[in-house]
Design a protein around this motif. Structure first.
Motif, PDB file in Angstrom:
ATOM      1  N   MET A  48       0.876  -1.018  -0.180  1.00  0.00           N
ATOM      2  CA  MET A  48      -0.454  -0.123  -0.044  1.00  0.00           C
ATOM      3  C   MET A  48       1.361   0.909  -0.231  1.00  0.00           C
ATOM      4  O   MET A  48       2.355   1.389   0.676  1.00  0.00           O
ATOM      5  N   ILE A  49       0.738   1.966  -0.443  1.00  0.00           N
ATOM      6  CA  ILE A  49       1.361   3.493  -0.694  1.00  0.00           C
ATOM      7  C   ILE A  49       0.249   4.755  -0.439  1.00  0.00           C
ATOM      8  O   ILE A  49      -0.892   4.520  -1.189  1.00  0.00           O
ATOM      9  N   ARG A  50       0.723   5.713   0.251  1.00  0.00           N
ATOM     10  CA  ARG A  50       0.056   6.803   0.502  1.00  0.00           C
ATOM     11  C   ARG A  50       0.564   8.086  -0.186  1.00  0.00           C
ATOM     12  O   ARG A  50       2.195   8.438   0.607  1.00  0.00           O
ATOM     13  N   VAL A  51       0.434   9.117  -0.465  1.00  0.00           N
ATOM     14  CA  VAL A  51       0.474  10.789  -0.921  1.00  0.00           C
ATOM     15  C   VAL A  51       0.150  11.112   0.193  1.00  0.00           C
ATOM     16  O   VAL A  51      -1.302  11.665  -0.116  1.00  0.00           O
ATOM     17  N   ARG A  52       0.532  11.578   0.504  1.00  0.00           N
ATOM     18  CA  ARG A  52       0.445  12.943   2.269  1.00  0.00           C
ATOM     19  C   ARG A  52       0.574  14.648   2.129  1.00  0.00           C
ATOM     20  O   ARG A  52       1.802  14.819   1.599  1.00  0.00           O
ATOM     21  N   ALA A  53      -0.448  15.820   2.214  1.00  0.00           N
ATOM     22  CA  ALA A  53       0.062  16.195   3.117  1.00  0.00           C
ATOM     23  C   ALA A  53       0.308  16.510   4.524  1.00  0.00           C
ATOM     24  O   ALA A  53      -0.062  16.460   5.075  1.00  0.00           O
ATOM     25  N   LEU A  54       1.859  17.274   4.491  1.00  0.00           N
ATOM     26  CA  LEU A  54       2.138  16.475   5.768  1.00  0.00           C
ATOM     27  C   LEU A  54       3.129  17.833   6.480  1.00  0.00           C
ATOM     28  O   LEU A  54       3.221  18.922   5.994  1.00  0.00           O
ATOM     29  N   GLY A  55       2.078  18.197   7.961  1.00  0.00           N
ATOM     30  CA  GLY A  55       1.841  19.371   8.796  1.00  0.00           C
ATOM     31  C   GLY A  55       3.352  18.824  10.359  1.00  0.00           C
ATOM     32  O   GLY A  55       3.054  17.945  10.585  1.00  0.00           O
ATOM     33  N   VAL A  56       4.523  19.514   9.763  1.00  0.00           N
ATOM     34  CA  VAL A  56       5.010  19.179  11.121  1.00  0.00           C
ATOM     35  C   VAL A  56       5.225  20.416  12.170  1.00  0.00           C
ATOM     36  O   VAL A  56       5.783  21.637  11.504  1.00  0.00           O
ATOM     37  N   LEU A  57       5.108  19.935  12.629  1.00  0.00           N
ATOM     38  CA  LEU A  57       4.544  20.814  14.641  1.00  0.00           C
ATOM     39  C   LEU A  57       5.540  21.077  15.407  1.00  0.00           C
ATOM     40  O   LEU A  57       5.155  20.193  16.902  1.00  0.00           O
ATOM     41  N   PRO A  58       6.818  21.192  15.597  1.00  0.00           N
ATOM     42  CA  PRO A  58       7.938  21.487  16.285  1.00  0.00           C
ATOM     43  C   PRO A  58       7.114  22.007  17.187  1.00  0.00           C
ATOM     44  O   PRO A  58       6.471  22.365  17.743  1.00  0.00           O
ATOM     45  N   ASP A  59       7.630  21.525  18.718  1.00  0.00           N
ATOM     46  CA  ASP A  59       7.468  21.521  20.001  1.00  0.00           C
ATOM     47  C   ASP A  59       8.470  21.945  21.238  1.00  0.00           C
ATOM     48  O   ASP A  59       9.138  20.799  21.488  1.00  0.00           O
ATOM     49  N   ALA A  60       8.860  22.625  21.170  1.00  0.00           N
ATOM     50  CA  ALA A  60      10.755  23.340  21.676  1.00  0.00           C
ATOM     51  C   ALA A  60      10.870  23.814  22.387  1.00  0.00           C
ATOM     52  O   ALA A  60      11.610  23.910  23.529  1.00  0.00           O
ATOM     53  N   GLY A  61       9.842  23.783  23.436  1.00  0.00           N
ATOM     54  CA  GLY A  61       9.775  23.866  24.729  1.00  0.00           C
ATOM     55  C   GLY A  61      10.418  22.726  25.574  1.00  0.00           C
ATOM     56  O   GLY A  61      10.461  21.831  25.604  1.00  0.00           O
ATOM     57  N   GLY A  62      11.028  23.734  26.471  1.00  0.00           N
ATOM     58  CA  GLY A  62      12.663  22.687  27.829  1.00  0.00           C
ATOM     59  C   GLY A  62      13.858  22.389  26.522  1.00  0.00           C
ATOM     60  O   GLY A  62      14.767  22.507  27.158  1.00  0.00           O
ATOM     61  N   SER A  63      13.798  23.510  25.528  1.00  0.00           N
ATOM     62  CA  SER A  63      15.096  23.484  24.949  1.00  0.00           C
ATOM     63  C   SER A  63      15.665  23.986  26.267  1.00  0.00           C
ATOM     64  O   SER A  63      16.136  25.243  26.626  1.00  0.00           O
TER      65      SER A  63
END
Length: 243
Positions: A48-63
């Motif tokens: 099976m394959i999928r093509v997506r629009a992907l949102g990458v949402l970092p959570d940098a708290g605590g760096s």
């Protein structure tokens, strides 16, 4: 007269025999089995394959930020902010059974990094990420066209084309940015809604725990180091194709 009687008897016997033969043939024809062609059954394909629009949402708290010799600019007074990104993404799944599958996602994403706290407004730089993620999934198959799944696995993120801002902001300039490649854990949940045997729609959410070490130089002389708690959510929607 005798001859006529014998002839009549012979004709009656012949008629009886013919009638019996006709009845036997009719019975044979009625009892004969009727053969029908078996329906064609398509072979099960595990891909099976999928093509997506992907949102990458970092959570940098605590760096963490450690500025050598300048405690006022170090943690907990300072932190990092990492920009969100939306990118195209491809995933490939292989089904070991109807319920168990492995999924590999492929895509690249670019993020800007800046300072927070006492470093608020400091432009640190940008980096591209290649974050292939492999998960083992369980697919539920009791809901008709709606096919939810859950999964867990590992991620290995490669940071490349790392560019320090190399420009003065708030009286500071960052050079020599380096972010280390990093392993991380991943969990996911999502679903496919199949429109027919091959095509469907997909929604997928993953959480990665990604905390690479980084280093840089401020004003050409002051070493800076720390840990970037990127820990992104990956939220995708797209099209499914089942072979």
């Amino acid at each position: 007269m005798n001859t006529i009687l014998k002839l009549s008897s012979s004709l009656l016997v012949l008629a009886a025999v013919c009638g019996a033969m006709s009845s036997a043939q009719a019975a044979d024809l009625q009892a004969a089995p009727v053969y029908t062609k078996a329906p064609v059954v398509e072979a099960w394909n595990p891909w099976m394959i999928r093509v997506r629009a992907l949102g990458v949402l970092p959570d940098a708290g605590g760096s963490t930020v450690n500025v050598t010799g300048v405690p006022a600019l170090s943690s907990p007074n300072s932190g990092l902010s990492i920009s969100n990104s939306v990118v195209p993404e491809l995933d490939i799944s292989y089904f070991f059974t109807k319920n168990i599958a492995a999924e590999l996602i492929l895509g690249v994403t670019r993020h800007s990094i800046s300072g927070t706290g006492t470093l608020n407004g400091l432009n640190i730089g940008k980096s591209w990420l290649l974050p292939p993620t492999l998960t083992l999934q369980y697919h539920f198959t009791d809901f008709g066209a709606f096919k939810p799944y859950v999964g867990a696995g590992v991620n290995y993120t490669v940071f490349y084309n790392q560019n320090a801002a190399n420009q003065v902001s708030n009286g500071l300039a960052v050079t020599n940015l380096h972010i280390s490649n990093q392993w991380g854990a991943a969990v996911q949940f999502g679903f496919d809604y199949m429109l027919d045997r091959h095509w469907g729609l997909n929604v997928d959410v993953k959480k990665l725990w990604l905390q690479p070490n980084y280093s840089a130089t401020v004003n050409g002389a002051i070493p800076v180091s720390g840990r970037a708690n990127i820990d992104p959510w990956l939220v995708g929607a797209g099209v499914t194709y089942k072979f």
